[in-house]
Design an enzyme around this catalytic site. Structure first.
Site, mmCIF file in Angstrom:
data_model
loop_
_atom_site.group_PDB
_atom_site.id
_atom_site.type_symbol
_atom_site.label_atom_id
_atom_site.label_comp_id
_atom_site.label_asym_id
_atom_site.label_seq_id
_atom_site.Cartn_x
_atom_site.Cartn_y
_atom_site.Cartn_z
ATOM 1 N N HIS A 106 10.496 7.734 1.892
ATOM 2 C CA HIS A 106 9.069 7.784 1.563
ATOM 3 C C HIS A 106 8.277 8.486 2.655
ATOM 4 O O HIS A 106 8.532 8.300 3.846
ATOM 5 C CB HIS A 106 8.526 6.365 1.359
ATOM 6 C CG HIS A 106 7.102 6.325 0.909
ATOM 7 N ND1 HIS A 106 6.640 7.024 -0.187
ATOM 8 C CD2 HIS A 106 6.016 5.675 1.406
ATOM 9 C CE1 HIS A 106 5.337 6.808 -0.344
ATOM 10 N NE2 HIS A 106 4.941 5.998 0.615
ATOM 11 N N ASP A 123 -1.402 6.251 2.244
ATOM 12 C CA ASP A 123 -0.093 6.026 1.623
ATOM 13 C C ASP A 123 -0.260 6.039 0.109
ATOM 14 O O ASP A 123 -1.048 5.261 -0.446
ATOM 15 C CB ASP A 123 0.477 4.685 2.081
ATOM 16 C CG ASP A 123 1.946 4.509 1.740
ATOM 17 O OD1 ASP A 123 2.386 5.020 0.697
ATOM 18 O OD2 ASP A 123 2.661 3.851 2.518
ATOM 19 N N CYS A 166 5.710 11.600 -3.156
ATOM 20 C CA CYS A 166 5.011 11.148 -1.945
ATOM 21 C C CYS A 166 4.741 12.310 -0.985
ATOM 22 O O CYS A 166 3.662 12.401 -0.389
ATOM 23 C CB CYS A 166 5.798 10.052 -1.242
ATOM 24 S SG CYS A 166 7.537 10.443 -0.932
#
Length: 227
Positions: A106, A123, A166
């Site tokens: 991630h 995030d 991501c």
């Protein structure tokens, strides 16, 4: 890691070397690797040339976060001249194994804004990288301020709708923040760049892969024309 014989080098850009497999990553629903992240951050640094902006490559951010020796870290960070920048952008990866290249599952983004003397963590997957971001914050904070910088989780960061975008969100957010800063940071000054991120990033991520692929192909063409 090894490369297959058909995984040719296709572009050298600043300090980044891209291979055919890197370009292929952009053509499908794939997790962005370190080289694509580093390439686009390097490209943004050529668009936003102010010395007040520092876009830190993934490998540098990773080592700052995981360096086991404080004295070695001081020597490592000194050439980066972080104290001279007003906006610092760090990619965050959840890899915890310093012996594993391109590990992790991630990406997220940690941003330091000197005027606010604060780090902001964006995030795109419900704060999944919070631990990794805090680790980087704690490691780098003494080198960018007097150790009194604040840390903030940006809970209103636009969220990805799958498990692989991501890195695209990281790059889109970095781009929007650089654009906000380069414009003088006067729009929505009290909210910094947060409104711009919320309003711009969801659409930007829909075409950023295609845009990066086109950029790489254009740079390849331009280099070929000069040979």
């Amino acid at each position: 890691m090894g490369y297959s014989s058909d995984d040719d080098k296709i572009l050298s850009y600043n300090d980044v070397v891209l291979r055919r497999s890197d370009l292929d990553i952009l053509n499908g629903p794939n997790f962005l690797n370190d080289r694509i992240i580093e390439f686009y951050l390097s490209y943004l640094s050529t668009v936003h040339t102010s010395s007040a902006i520092s876009l830190i490559p993934p490998s540098i951010a990773f080592w700052i976060s995981n360096c086991p020796d404080t004295e070695s870290l001081k020597d490592f960070i000194k050439p980066l001249r972080l104290l001279e920048s007003d906006l610092l952008i760090f990619p965050v990866n959840d890899n915890t194994n310093v012996e594993l290249a391109e590990g992790g599952l991630h990406w997220s983004l940690l941003v330091y804004h000197r005027e606010a003397n604060s780090f902001f963590h964006h995030d795109s997957l419900m704060g999944l990288n919070k631990w990794s971001a805090k680790q980087l914050f704690e490691a780098v904070s003494p080198f960018v301020s007097d150790g009194d910088a604040m840390y903030r989780e940006c809970s209103d960061t636009p969220q990805q709708k799958n498990r692989y975008d991501c890195g695209v969100y990281l790059l889109a957010i970095a781009r929007v923040i650089c654009e906000w800063f380069s414009s003088g940071g006067v729009k929505n000054r009290d909210e910094l760049w947060f409104t711009d991120v919320k309003e711009t990033v969801p659409d930007l991520v829909n075409h950023l892969r295609e845009e990066m692929s086109g950029l790489i192909r254009r740079l390849i063409s331009e280099k070929s024309a000069t040979v």
